[in-house]
Design an enzyme around this catalytic site. Sequence first.
Site, PDB file in Angstrom:
ATOM      1  CE  LYS A 102     -92.592 -49.478  -6.386  1.00 35.58           C
ATOM      2  NZ  LYS A 102     -91.324 -49.144  -5.726  1.00 35.58           N
ATOM      3  NE  ARG A 146     -84.725 -46.682  -2.215  1.00 36.76           N
ATOM      4  CZ  ARG A 146     -85.628 -46.973  -3.132  1.00 36.76           C
ATOM      5  NH1 ARG A 146     -86.110 -46.017  -3.901  1.00 36.76           N
ATOM      6  NH2 ARG A 146     -86.055 -48.215  -3.297  1.00 36.76           N
ATOM      7  CE1 TYR A 171    -102.438 -20.556 -23.754  1.00 40.76           C
ATOM      8  CE2 TYR A 171    -102.244 -22.875 -23.168  1.00 40.76           C
ATOM      9  CZ  TYR A 171    -102.919 -21.671 -23.086  1.00 40.76           C
ATOM     10  OH  TYR A 171    -104.075 -21.584 -22.344  1.00 40.76           O
ATOM     11  CG  MET A 174    -104.148 -28.158 -17.301  1.00 40.19           C
ATOM     12  SD  MET A 174    -104.905 -27.010 -16.127  1.00 40.19           S
ATOM     13  CE  MET A 174    -103.507 -25.973 -15.707  1.00 40.19           C
TER      14      MET A 174
END
Length: 350
Positions: free
Chosen positions: A45, A136, A252, A300
Amino acid sequence: MRPKAGRVMDIAAPLRLRVDRDALRSNWQALDRLSGTAACGAAVKANGYGLGASLVAETLAGAGCRDFFVANWAEALALAPLGLTVSVLHGLRAEDLPAARVGVARPVLNSPEQVARWRDGGGGRCDVMVDTGINRLGVSVQAVGEGLLDGLEIDTLLSHLACADEDVPMNAAQQRAFAGLAGRTSARRMSLANSAGIGLGADYHFDLTRPGLALYGGVPRPDMAGHLRQVGIPEAQILQRRRVPAGETVGYNATWTAPAETEVAIINLGYADGYRRALSNKGAAVVDGLELPVLGRVSMDLIAVDVTALPDLGEGDWLAMAYDLAEASALSGVSQYELLTGLGQRFARG
């Protein structure tokens, strides 16, 4: 020359996720041995835990795996060309019925409503999830005893362990509850153990185990570490090599200051690709066994790496990141599952 309107140019990605197929096969074979007399399946999955579901499933099928598990019907249909035996863990919504009737996979029925939907839709071979305590998905043990599943053509009766990565009493309680269902349904097989459950021993294996994380090099229990190898290796190209003078900072918020003149490679990788900010000033790239520290904040799209020790590295060269899942998890505080499945779509996979 400009490309013609509507034409998409084929440009190589500056990121790649290298999948070590030999390690993947080795991990499945190790888990198959640890599963004893039980068959060993594979959870593929979430796009094969981020590594590419078709690549993973094809590789494991070649190694001898015969049972594959996905989350939903879109994932099942994506694997249909491979002709594998696939079970859909999230079962059967009303809108899934057309796909289910095609026969490319079996639904894992999870509720009385799904059981009724399957019967009303014509029935056929299915799997069923029983909830033994994780709360669940799954029908209740009580409902099974009251005949909810009577008349169903069940291939595999499943349940799922909540705490298999810990040595807690709940594991044995779930095992006993599940073992108590033996012979009470038409199921030809029973399956309880995930990756960590395999490590709990033979009482948890039943007829079929279904590892996920451990297939991909994750370590679900410390005592399983020696059996498993890293499978996914993130790699990125160097965009620029630069010299940072002593006393200057990188990235940063200036969280790293050069203690001496340092050669720095800026590489095409960042938290948008799933390389977590938590690895700022902690992660590393690796070249021929030599670790090259990540300097400053992960941004990023970019990170900085100390390449002072390797003067020949430059623009266009590739760096592999240190990404052993257990070690990266310990460094970052991020779970192995998230580190793996969070690797982004900008990676070329293969």
